[in-house]
Design an enzyme around this catalytic site. Sequence first.
Site, mmCIF file in Angstrom:
data_model
loop_
_atom_site.group_PDB
_atom_site.id
_atom_site.type_symbol
_atom_site.label_atom_id
_atom_site.label_comp_id
_atom_site.label_asym_id
_atom_site.label_seq_id
_atom_site.Cartn_x
_atom_site.Cartn_y
_atom_site.Cartn_z
ATOM 1 N N MET A 93 -52.421 25.623 -35.915
ATOM 2 C CA MET A 93 -51.034 25.750 -36.358
ATOM 3 C C MET A 93 -50.575 24.676 -37.335
ATOM 4 O O MET A 93 -49.384 24.499 -37.544
ATOM 5 C CB MET A 93 -50.106 25.775 -35.142
ATOM 6 C CG MET A 93 -50.370 26.926 -34.190
ATOM 7 S SD MET A 93 -50.334 28.547 -34.999
ATOM 8 C CE MET A 93 -48.590 28.664 -35.407
ATOM 9 N N LEU A 96 -53.376 22.600 -43.643
ATOM 10 C CA LEU A 96 -54.365 21.635 -44.107
ATOM 11 C C LEU A 96 -54.107 21.280 -45.570
ATOM 12 O O LEU A 96 -53.701 22.124 -46.363
ATOM 13 C CB LEU A 96 -55.770 22.212 -43.927
ATOM 14 C CG LEU A 96 -56.162 22.438 -42.456
ATOM 15 C CD1 LEU A 96 -57.334 23.409 -42.358
ATOM 16 C CD2 LEU A 96 -56.487 21.122 -41.775
ATOM 17 N N HIS A 112 -55.367 36.180 -39.391
ATOM 18 C CA HIS A 112 -53.908 36.271 -39.483
ATOM 19 C C HIS A 112 -53.449 37.582 -38.848
ATOM 20 O O HIS A 112 -54.045 38.643 -39.113
ATOM 21 C CB HIS A 112 -53.473 36.233 -40.947
ATOM 22 C CG HIS A 112 -51.995 36.307 -41.136
ATOM 23 N ND1 HIS A 112 -51.153 35.259 -40.823
ATOM 24 C CD2 HIS A 112 -51.193 37.311 -41.586
ATOM 25 C CE1 HIS A 112 -49.904 35.620 -41.086
ATOM 26 N NE2 HIS A 112 -49.910 36.854 -41.537
ATOM 27 N N ASP A 148 -52.116 31.800 -46.193
ATOM 28 C CA ASP A 148 -52.347 33.229 -45.948
ATOM 29 C C ASP A 148 -52.554 34.013 -47.243
ATOM 30 O O ASP A 148 -52.177 35.179 -47.350
ATOM 31 C CB ASP A 148 -51.176 33.841 -45.160
ATOM 32 C CG ASP A 148 -50.985 33.194 -43.802
ATOM 33 O OD1 ASP A 148 -51.979 32.712 -43.236
ATOM 34 O OD2 ASP A 148 -49.845 33.163 -43.302
ATOM 35 N N ALA A 176 -57.517 43.973 -31.394
ATOM 36 C CA ALA A 176 -58.232 44.195 -32.654
ATOM 37 C C ALA A 176 -58.775 42.874 -33.200
ATOM 38 O O ALA A 176 -59.894 42.821 -33.732
ATOM 39 C CB ALA A 176 -57.315 44.859 -33.665
#
Length: 236
Positions: A93, A96, A112, A148, A176
């Site tokens: 979380m 970086l 994600h 993301d 999933a």
Amino acid sequence: MSMRRRTVVLISGRGSNMTALIAAASNPDYPAEIVGVISDRANAAGLGIAAARGIATKVISRADYSSKEAHDGAIDAALVSFGAEIVALAGYMRILGARFVEKWLGRMINIHPALLPAFKGLDTHARALRAGIRIHGCTVHFVTLDMDDGPIIAQAAVPVMVGDNEDTLAARVLKAEHRLYPLALGLVAEGKARMEGGRTVLAHFADDADNSTSVVMAPDPLREETDLEHLARITP
């Protein structure tokens, strides 16, 4: 398998995706070996799970370092000590820094809980429900400087059911995720998915005489009791 790629997983919490990767890597034919788990939180439940499976763990708390750069440097040093070849973020979380990301570019992946490029960031399931979409899912991608936003390696889609709330949708997507992440890590570890020129290049899965007939294989559809669950697919 002669060469299994040494992989370190970064977590911040329960480590359910980490656990899925460890389970996959318990098969000696799996192309990646989980050699270490790093957390920025000492109370992360995933640390105990990893340790119980004989995997080395290390806590690198942000509070112990004077700057973000120093914290990133400590993580990098730990990765080097583990002999890491691949870094897998699994519910890690913290953002970086650029120097760290650039060093591990093409060797660091993340999962994600949404079908990128939709719903980047947090609260993906609530936002998906508010948007009224009928198909949701998860994505494994290479980590780049923008959050993301890295090249997609693989995605899994699940339907949004009438009457879903954030918890029921999150649970469906998580199932999933636990199948998708081992698939995607395996692709990267085998060199069948690699990052080139800011894009993901997928190699042929079969060495047949006519490469035009080679296809990317995927697991069977995710199935639950509801017939609409048959729509779900995992696909690189």
